[in-house]
Design a protein around this motif. Structure first.
Motif, PDB file in Angstrom:
ATOM      1  N   TYR A  10       0.752  -1.380   0.035  1.00  0.00           N
ATOM      2  CA  TYR A  10      -0.242  -0.063   0.013  1.00  0.00           C
ATOM      3  C   TYR A  10       1.019   1.249   0.109  1.00  0.00           C
ATOM      4  O   TYR A  10       0.511   2.254  -0.819  1.00  0.00           O
ATOM      5  CB  TYR A  10      -0.810  -0.021   1.272  1.00  0.00           C
ATOM      6  CG  TYR A  10      -1.589   1.235   1.385  1.00  0.00           C
ATOM      7  CD1 TYR A  10      -2.832   1.452   0.680  1.00  0.00           C
ATOM      8  CD2 TYR A  10      -1.287   2.382   2.282  1.00  0.00           C
ATOM      9  CE1 TYR A  10      -3.544   2.653   0.944  1.00  0.00           C
ATOM     10  CE2 TYR A  10      -1.867   3.315   2.737  1.00  0.00           C
ATOM     11  CZ  TYR A  10      -2.955   3.543   1.757  1.00  0.00           C
ATOM     12  OH  TYR A  10      -3.863   4.741   2.260  1.00  0.00           O
ATOM     13  N   CYS A  13       2.508   1.898  -3.533  1.00  0.00           N
ATOM     14  CA  CYS A  13       1.522   2.391  -4.397  1.00  0.00           C
ATOM     15  C   CYS A  13       1.463   3.870  -4.063  1.00  0.00           C
ATOM     16  O   CYS A  13       1.470   4.642  -4.997  1.00  0.00           O
ATOM     17  CB  CYS A  13       0.284   1.545  -4.463  1.00  0.00           C
ATOM     18  SG  CYS A  13       0.548  -0.095  -4.958  1.00  0.00           S
ATOM     19  N   LYS A  14       1.135   4.302  -2.794  1.00  0.00           N
ATOM     20  CA  LYS A  14       0.812   5.580  -2.435  1.00  0.00           C
ATOM     21  C   LYS A  14       2.159   6.367  -2.624  1.00  0.00           C
ATOM     22  O   LYS A  14       2.013   7.580  -3.419  1.00  0.00           O
ATOM     23  CB  LYS A  14       0.550   5.478  -0.851  1.00  0.00           C
ATOM     24  CG  LYS A  14      -0.072   6.749  -0.433  1.00  0.00           C
ATOM     25  CD  LYS A  14      -0.369   6.744   0.829  1.00  0.00           C
ATOM     26  CE  LYS A  14      -0.815   8.120   1.598  1.00  0.00           C
ATOM     27  NZ  LYS A  14      -1.003   7.981   3.006  1.00  0.00           N
ATOM     28  N   ASN A  17       2.510   6.991  -6.724  1.00  0.00           N
ATOM     29  CA  ASN A  17       1.339   7.560  -7.038  1.00  0.00           C
ATOM     30  C   ASN A  17       1.218   6.881  -8.691  1.00  0.00           C
ATOM     31  O   ASN A  17       0.869   7.880  -9.370  1.00  0.00           O
ATOM     32  CB  ASN A  17       1.489   8.917  -7.135  1.00  0.00           C
ATOM     33  CG  ASN A  17       0.015   9.798  -7.354  1.00  0.00           C
ATOM     34  OD1 ASN A  17      -0.947   9.244  -7.129  1.00  0.00           O
ATOM     35  ND2 ASN A  17       0.134  11.046  -7.986  1.00  0.00           N
ATOM     36  N   GLU A  19      -1.081   4.679 -11.141  1.00  0.00           N
ATOM     37  CA  GLU A  19      -2.163   3.861 -11.524  1.00  0.00           C
ATOM     38  C   GLU A  19      -1.952   2.789 -12.086  1.00  0.00           C
ATOM     39  O   GLU A  19      -2.416   1.400 -11.752  1.00  0.00           O
ATOM     40  CB  GLU A  19      -3.118   4.540 -12.305  1.00  0.00           C
ATOM     41  CG  GLU A  19      -3.812   5.888 -11.908  1.00  0.00           C
ATOM     42  CD  GLU A  19      -4.730   6.522 -12.653  1.00  0.00           C
ATOM     43  OE1 GLU A  19      -5.019   5.960 -13.835  1.00  0.00           O
ATOM     44  OE2 GLU A  19      -4.835   7.447 -12.192  1.00  0.00           O
ATOM     45  N   ILE A  22      -0.773   0.286  -9.276  1.00  0.00           N
ATOM     46  CA  ILE A  22      -1.970  -0.194  -8.362  1.00  0.00           C
ATOM     47  C   ILE A  22      -2.737  -1.387  -9.193  1.00  0.00           C
ATOM     48  O   ILE A  22      -3.222  -2.161  -8.695  1.00  0.00           O
ATOM     49  CB  ILE A  22      -2.873   0.943  -8.101  1.00  0.00           C
ATOM     50  CG1 ILE A  22      -2.048   2.018  -7.367  1.00  0.00           C
ATOM     51  CG2 ILE A  22      -4.121   0.675  -7.466  1.00  0.00           C
ATOM     52  CD1 ILE A  22      -2.770   3.342  -6.941  1.00  0.00           C
ATOM     53  N   ALA A  25      -0.818  -4.693  -9.016  1.00  0.00           N
ATOM     54  CA  ALA A  25      -0.800  -5.250  -7.669  1.00  0.00           C
ATOM     55  C   ALA A  25      -2.223  -5.576  -7.045  1.00  0.00           C
ATOM     56  O   ALA A  25      -2.292  -6.716  -6.499  1.00  0.00           O
ATOM     57  CB  ALA A  25      -0.277  -4.020  -6.508  1.00  0.00           C
ATOM     58  N   TYR A  26      -3.173  -5.105  -7.420  1.00  0.00           N
ATOM     59  CA  TYR A  26      -4.501  -5.483  -6.944  1.00  0.00           C
ATOM     60  C   TYR A  26      -4.835  -7.027  -7.397  1.00  0.00           C
ATOM     61  O   TYR A  26      -5.095  -7.833  -6.493  1.00  0.00           O
ATOM     62  CB  TYR A  26      -5.719  -4.565  -7.533  1.00  0.00           C
ATOM     63  CG  TYR A  26      -6.927  -5.029  -6.958  1.00  0.00           C
ATOM     64  CD1 TYR A  26      -7.574  -4.597  -5.640  1.00  0.00           C
ATOM     65  CD2 TYR A  26      -7.846  -5.593  -7.865  1.00  0.00           C
ATOM     66  CE1 TYR A  26      -8.650  -4.866  -5.390  1.00  0.00           C
ATOM     67  CE2 TYR A  26      -9.158  -5.889  -7.364  1.00  0.00           C
ATOM     68  CZ  TYR A  26      -9.658  -5.575  -6.005  1.00  0.00           C
ATOM     69  OH  TYR A  26     -10.847  -5.725  -5.572  1.00  0.00           O
TER      70      TYR A  26
END
Length: 67
Positions: A10, A13-14, A17, A19, A22, A25-26
């Motif tokens: 997390y 990814c933060k 920044n 997309e 993210i 990874a999801y």
């Protein structure tokens, strides 16, 4: 054990920044949660279920931990 790994992902990814990161990874997190839930179920209730857990364990360790 799994929660620190999720938090690390997390934070990555933060901080990036991204997309794209993210989005990549999801689905992997979903797979890990699915396999972890199955593994936890057999760990908790394996003696009550007439099921050979070796194939499930093999799949879990090969797909999740070999990377």
């Amino acid at each position: 054990m799994l929660l620190p790994i999720i938090k690390c992902g997390y934070e990555l990814c933060k901080s990036e920044n991204s997309e794209n990161l993210i989005a990549r990874a999801y689905p992997q997190l979903g797979k890990i949660f699915q396999r972890f839930a199955i593994l936890q179920f057999f760990n908790d209730y394996g003696e009550f279920v007439l099921h050979d857990v070796d194939p499930n364990l093999l799949t879990f360790f090969r797909s999740c931990l070999s990377r």
